[in-house]
Design a protein around this motif. Structure first.
Motif, PDB file in Angstrom:
ATOM      1  N   LEU A 135       0.815  -1.221   0.000  1.00 10.28           N
ATOM      2  CA  LEU A 135       0.000   0.000   0.000  1.00 10.28           C
ATOM      3  C   LEU A 135       0.852   1.276   0.000  1.00 10.28           C
ATOM      4  CD1 LEU A 135      -2.747  -1.040   2.586  1.00 10.28           C
ATOM      5  CD2 LEU A 135      -2.820  -1.254   0.110  1.00 10.28           C
ATOM      6  N   LYS A 136       2.007   1.187  -0.611  1.00 10.87           N
ATOM      7  CA  LYS A 136       2.896   2.346  -0.647  1.00 10.87           C
ATOM      8  C   LYS A 136       2.233   3.540  -1.325  1.00 10.87           C
ATOM      9  CE  LYS A 136       7.317   3.851  -2.638  1.00 10.87           C
ATOM     10  NZ  LYS A 136       8.549   3.405  -3.356  1.00 10.87           N
ATOM     11  N   ASN A 137       1.609   3.301  -2.475  1.00 10.61           N
ATOM     12  CA  ASN A 137       0.978   4.401  -3.200  1.00 10.61           C
ATOM     13  C   ASN A 137      -0.206   4.977  -2.434  1.00 10.61           C
ATOM     14  OD1 ASN A 137       2.787   4.150  -5.342  1.00 10.61           O
ATOM     15  ND2 ASN A 137       1.501   2.649  -6.404  1.00 10.61           N
ATOM     16  N   VAL A 138      -0.917   4.100  -1.717  1.00 19.74           N
ATOM     17  CA  VAL A 138      -2.063   4.568  -0.929  1.00 19.74           C
ATOM     18  C   VAL A 138      -1.596   5.486   0.194  1.00 19.74           C
ATOM     19  CG1 VAL A 138      -3.956   3.864   0.587  1.00 19.74           C
ATOM     20  CG2 VAL A 138      -3.431   2.531  -1.470  1.00 19.74           C
ATOM     21  N   TRP A 139      -0.550   5.075   0.905  1.00 16.72           N
ATOM     22  CA  TRP A 139      -0.029   5.885   1.999  1.00 16.72           C
ATOM     23  C   TRP A 139       0.553   7.202   1.480  1.00 16.72           C
ATOM     24  CZ3 TRP A 139      -1.814   5.000   6.468  1.00 16.72           C
ATOM     25  CH2 TRP A 139      -2.059   3.706   6.915  1.00 16.72           C
ATOM     26  N   PHE A 140       1.170   7.142   0.306  1.00 21.11           N
ATOM     27  CA  PHE A 140       1.709   8.366  -0.264  1.00 21.11           C
ATOM     28  C   PHE A 140       0.580   9.322  -0.653  1.00 21.11           C
ATOM     29  CE2 PHE A 140       3.395  10.932  -3.809  1.00 21.11           C
ATOM     30  CZ  PHE A 140       4.488  11.506  -3.175  1.00 21.11           C
ATOM     31  N   SER A 141      -0.521   8.766  -1.166  1.00 27.53           N
ATOM     32  CA  SER A 141      -1.682   9.607  -1.501  1.00 27.53           C
ATOM     33  C   SER A 141      -2.272  10.252  -0.256  1.00 27.53           C
ATOM     34  CB  SER A 141      -2.748   8.766  -2.211  1.00 27.53           C
ATOM     35  OG  SER A 141      -2.244   8.208  -3.409  1.00 27.53           O
ATOM     36  N   ILE A 142      -2.323   9.492   0.825  1.00 27.85           N
ATOM     37  CA  ILE A 142      -2.828  10.052   2.082  1.00 27.85           C
ATOM     38  C   ILE A 142      -1.914  11.178   2.566  1.00 27.85           C
ATOM     39  CG2 ILE A 142      -3.253   9.530   4.522  1.00 27.85           C
ATOM     40  CD1 ILE A 142      -4.110   6.731   3.657  1.00 27.85           C
ATOM     41  N   LEU A 143      -0.612  10.967   2.398  1.00 27.95           N
ATOM     42  CA  LEU A 143       0.345  12.011   2.770  1.00 27.95           C
ATOM     43  C   LEU A 143       0.086  13.283   1.974  1.00 27.95           C
ATOM     44  CD1 LEU A 143       3.000  12.938   4.197  1.00 27.95           C
ATOM     45  CD2 LEU A 143       4.235  11.987   2.237  1.00 27.95           C
ATOM     46  N   MET A 144      -0.167  13.143   0.682  1.00 24.02           N
ATOM     47  CA  MET A 144      -0.420  14.308  -0.150  1.00 24.02           C
ATOM     48  C   MET A 144      -1.721  15.009   0.249  1.00 24.02           C
ATOM     49  SD  MET A 144       2.091  14.735  -2.259  1.00 24.02           S
ATOM     50  CE  MET A 144       3.009  14.359  -0.769  1.00 24.02           C
ATOM     51  N   VAL A 145      -2.709  14.233   0.660  1.00 25.22           N
ATOM     52  CA  VAL A 145      -3.983  14.830   1.080  1.00 25.22           C
ATOM     53  C   VAL A 145      -3.783  15.680   2.333  1.00 25.22           C
ATOM     54  CG1 VAL A 145      -6.287  14.317   1.997  1.00 25.22           C
ATOM     55  CG2 VAL A 145      -5.421  13.060   0.024  1.00 25.22           C
ATOM     56  N   THR A 146      -2.920  15.229   3.247  1.00 27.85           N
ATOM     57  CA  THR A 146      -2.692  15.995   4.478  1.00 27.85           C
ATOM     58  C   THR A 146      -2.044  17.344   4.204  1.00 27.85           C
ATOM     59  OG1 THR A 146      -0.536  14.912   4.835  1.00 27.85           O
ATOM     60  CG2 THR A 146      -2.477  13.890   5.844  1.00 27.85           C
ATOM     61  N   LEU A 147      -1.393  17.489   3.051  1.00 22.39           N
ATOM     62  CA  LEU A 147      -0.838  18.792   2.699  1.00 22.39           C
ATOM     63  C   LEU A 147      -1.931  19.844   2.527  1.00 22.39           C
ATOM     64  CD1 LEU A 147       1.938  17.849   0.100  1.00 22.39           C
ATOM     65  CD2 LEU A 147       2.300  18.936   2.311  1.00 22.39           C
ATOM     66  N   MET A 148      -3.114  19.399   2.124  1.00 22.63           N
ATOM     67  CA  MET A 148      -4.225  20.327   1.900  1.00 22.63           C
ATOM     68  C   MET A 148      -5.155  20.425   3.095  1.00 22.63           C
ATOM     69  SD  MET A 148      -5.138  19.237  -2.034  1.00 22.63           S
ATOM     70  CE  MET A 148      -5.158  17.472  -1.661  1.00 22.63           C
ATOM     71  N   LEU A 149      -4.820  19.761   4.197  1.00 21.88           N
ATOM     72  CA  LEU A 149      -5.679  19.758   5.380  1.00 21.88           C
ATOM     73  C   LEU A 149      -5.293  20.918   6.296  1.00 21.88           C
ATOM     74  CD1 LEU A 149      -7.923  18.044   6.754  1.00 21.88           C
ATOM     75  CD2 LEU A 149      -6.092  16.906   8.028  1.00 21.88           C
ATOM     76  N   VAL A 154      -8.504  22.177  11.397  1.00 24.94           N
ATOM     77  CA  VAL A 154      -9.392  21.020  11.406  1.00 24.94           C
ATOM     78  C   VAL A 154      -9.003  20.029  12.492  1.00 24.94           C
ATOM     79  CG1 VAL A 154     -10.193  19.041  10.043  1.00 24.94           C
ATOM     80  CG2 VAL A 154      -9.929  21.278   8.959  1.00 24.94           C
ATOM     81  N   THR A 155      -7.702  19.858  12.707  1.00 26.90           N
ATOM     82  CA  THR A 155      -7.205  18.879  13.680  1.00 26.90           C
ATOM     83  C   THR A 155      -6.874  19.497  15.035  1.00 26.90           C
ATOM     84  OG1 THR A 155      -4.932  19.202  12.880  1.00 26.90           O
ATOM     85  CG2 THR A 155      -6.252  17.470  11.831  1.00 26.90           C
ATOM     86  N   MET A 156      -7.055  20.784  15.173  1.00 24.83           N
ATOM     87  CA  MET A 156      -6.633  21.475  16.385  1.00 24.83           C
ATOM     88  C   MET A 156      -7.378  20.978  17.624  1.00 24.83           C
ATOM     89  SD  MET A 156      -6.645  25.560  17.017  1.00 24.83           S
ATOM     90  CE  MET A 156      -5.760  25.767  15.462  1.00 24.83           C
ATOM     91  N   VAL A 157      -8.701  20.907  17.545  1.00 26.52           N
ATOM     92  CA  VAL A 157      -9.503  20.518  18.704  1.00 26.52           C
ATOM     93  C   VAL A 157      -9.269  19.056  19.087  1.00 26.52           C
ATOM     94  CG1 VAL A 157     -11.847  20.233  19.589  1.00 26.52           C
ATOM     95  CG2 VAL A 157     -11.241  22.296  18.312  1.00 26.52           C
ATOM     96  N   PRO A 158      -9.367  18.101  18.145  1.00 27.16           N
ATOM     97  CA  PRO A 158      -9.099  16.705  18.550  1.00 27.16           C
ATOM     98  C   PRO A 158      -7.675  16.495  19.072  1.00 27.16           C
ATOM     99  CG  PRO A 158      -9.337  16.888  16.160  1.00 27.16           C
ATOM    100  CD  PRO A 158      -9.798  18.177  16.744  1.00 27.16           C
ATOM    101  N   GLN A 159      -6.700  17.199  18.505  1.00 24.97           N
ATOM    102  CA  GLN A 159      -5.333  17.077  19.013  1.00 24.97           C
ATOM    103  C   GLN A 159      -5.232  17.589  20.446  1.00 24.97           C
ATOM    104  OE1 GLN A 159      -2.615  19.053  16.340  1.00 24.97           O
ATOM    105  NE2 GLN A 159      -2.220  17.197  15.160  1.00 24.97           N
ATOM    106  N   TYR A 160      -5.883  18.714  20.712  1.00 25.49           N
ATOM    107  CA  TYR A 160      -5.821  19.255  22.069  1.00 25.49           C
ATOM    108  C   TYR A 160      -6.478  18.300  23.058  1.00 25.49           C
ATOM    109  CZ  TYR A 160      -6.292  22.363  26.049  1.00 25.49           C
ATOM    110  OH  TYR A 160      -6.222  22.902  27.304  1.00 25.49           O
ATOM    111  N   ILE A 161      -7.622  17.737  22.696  1.00 25.64           N
ATOM    112  CA  ILE A 161      -8.307  16.783  23.578  1.00 25.64           C
ATOM    113  C   ILE A 161      -7.414  15.574  23.842  1.00 25.64           C
ATOM    114  CG2 ILE A 161     -10.280  15.226  23.766  1.00 25.64           C
ATOM    115  CD1 ILE A 161     -11.902  17.264  22.162  1.00 25.64           C
ATOM    116  N   MET A 162      -6.762  15.075  22.794  1.00 22.95           N
ATOM    117  CA  MET A 162      -5.890  13.907  22.950  1.00 22.95           C
ATOM    118  C   MET A 162      -4.697  14.227  23.842  1.00 22.95           C
ATOM    119  SD  MET A 162      -3.997  11.673  19.967  1.00 22.95           S
ATOM    120  CE  MET A 162      -3.017  13.093  19.429  1.00 22.95           C
ATOM    121  N   PHE A 163      -4.020  15.341  23.583  1.00 24.00           N
ATOM    122  CA  PHE A 163      -2.849  15.695  24.382  1.00 24.00           C
ATOM    123  C   PHE A 163      -3.233  16.018  25.825  1.00 24.00           C
ATOM    124  CE2 PHE A 163      -0.779  17.235  20.219  1.00 24.00           C
ATOM    125  CZ  PHE A 163      -0.280  15.964  19.985  1.00 24.00           C
ATOM    126  N   ASN A 164      -4.400  16.614  26.005  1.00 27.68           N
ATOM    127  CA  ASN A 164      -4.865  16.897  27.361  1.00 27.68           C
ATOM    128  C   ASN A 164      -5.157  15.598  28.109  1.00 27.68           C
ATOM    129  OD1 ASN A 164      -5.724  18.731  29.465  1.00 27.68           O
ATOM    130  ND2 ASN A 164      -7.821  18.137  28.983  1.00 27.68           N
TER     131      ASN A 164
END
Length: 281
Positions: free
Chosen positions: A103-117, A121-131
């Motif tokens: 699944l190398k190409n799949v993971w690379f595609s996911i990596l590219m998608v995160t460039l546009m994220l 969007v992830t700020m609140v869930p990250q804060y909840i997790m780290f807290n």
């Protein structure tokens, strides 16, 4: 004067006026760092009386702590993030560029998608997790994501390094394998030294983005003892009713000095890394 010369002259005049408009706020900022509060409303670039004391008094203006403490915190946080990010992102980039796995190409595609994220969007869930982990008011929310090739700019750094590594001859890998070198040995002894221009580019970006970060530091750091320089500047507003603008602007001017030094010292490597990555990609 020919039409071409007129157009050239007009372009130069336009660029000169536009440049002055762009540079004026920066020049005013530098001059205002030496002004008294009474002169702050003046549009003039230079003060009537140069108050060098704004720097010395501003350095020790905050109660209990001087800016030496805040600079040490900033360097501790930024350099820790820089080292972990450069190592982890280069290792991940090497895996994508040189290794074959499911699944190398799949993971690379996911990596590219995160460039546009967007980070919002992830700020609140990250804060909840780290807290939940008990990491709030520590530097772990910055260290751990970058150690896992995430954090601010992680996907971009990986993509930049992948493009650079793909341009390196694979014959080097084959020769190293014949000599009994492992994949990690190839990464550490061969690929990593050859990607120096790209690594310097990643290091510069990482330093600038994390040194200048304000909202991320404000979100996870609560105690003044752990404040970085950017957060310390906020204390000028919180601590006094009469805001010492001269001291605040003087300290904010000093806060950009490390970024300027890093950029100009490594400017040649920065340009080489961007150009090489674009050509080799």
């Amino acid at each position: 004067m020919t039409i071409t010369q007129r157009r050239t002259l007009g372009s130069h005049i336009f660029l000169a006026i536009f440049s002055i408009l762009m540079v004026y706020p920066i020049l005013w900022w530098v001059g205002a760092a030496f002004k008294s509060n009474d002169e702050m409303s003046s549009p003039s670039l230079f003060p009537k009386v140069w108050l060098w004391s704004n720097f010395t008094e501003g350095w020790v203006a905050l109660p209990k702590y001087t800016f030496t403490h805040f600079y040490m915190n900033s360097f501790e946080l930024t350099l820790g993030v820089l080292i972990t990010s450069v190592f982890s992102c280069s290792l991940v980039a090497f895996g994508f560029a040189r290794l074959d796995f499911p699944l190398k190409n799949v993971w690379f595609s996911i990596l590219m998608v995160t460039l546009m994220l967007p980070s919002q969007v992830t700020m609140v869930p990250q804060y909840i997790m780290f807290n939940t982990f008990g990491w709030v008011n520590t530097y772990l929310p910055f260290y751990v994501p970058h150690a896992l090739a995430g954090g601010v700019g992680g996907p971009f750094f990986i993509f930049l390094l992948i493009q650079f590594i793909r341009g390196l001859p694979k014959d080097l890998d084959e020769s190293a394998k014949i000599d009994g070198c492992s994949w990690f040995g190839i990464y550490w002894r061969i690929v990593l030294p050859l990607t120096k221009p790209a690594l310097v580019t990643v290091a510069i970006y990482c330093f600038l983005w994390n040194w200048d970060d304000f909202f991320g530091h404000l979100l996870y750091i609560n105690s003044v003892d752990k404040y970085t320089v950017g957060l310390a500047l906020k204390l000028f507003v919180d601590s006094q009713s009469a805001l010492p603008w001269g001291q605040l602007l003087a300290m904010s001017l000093l806060s950009v000095v490390p970024s300027l030094i890093i950029f100009f010292m490594a400017q040649r490597h920065f340009v080489d890394g961007i150009a090489s990555g674009a050509v080799k990609g």
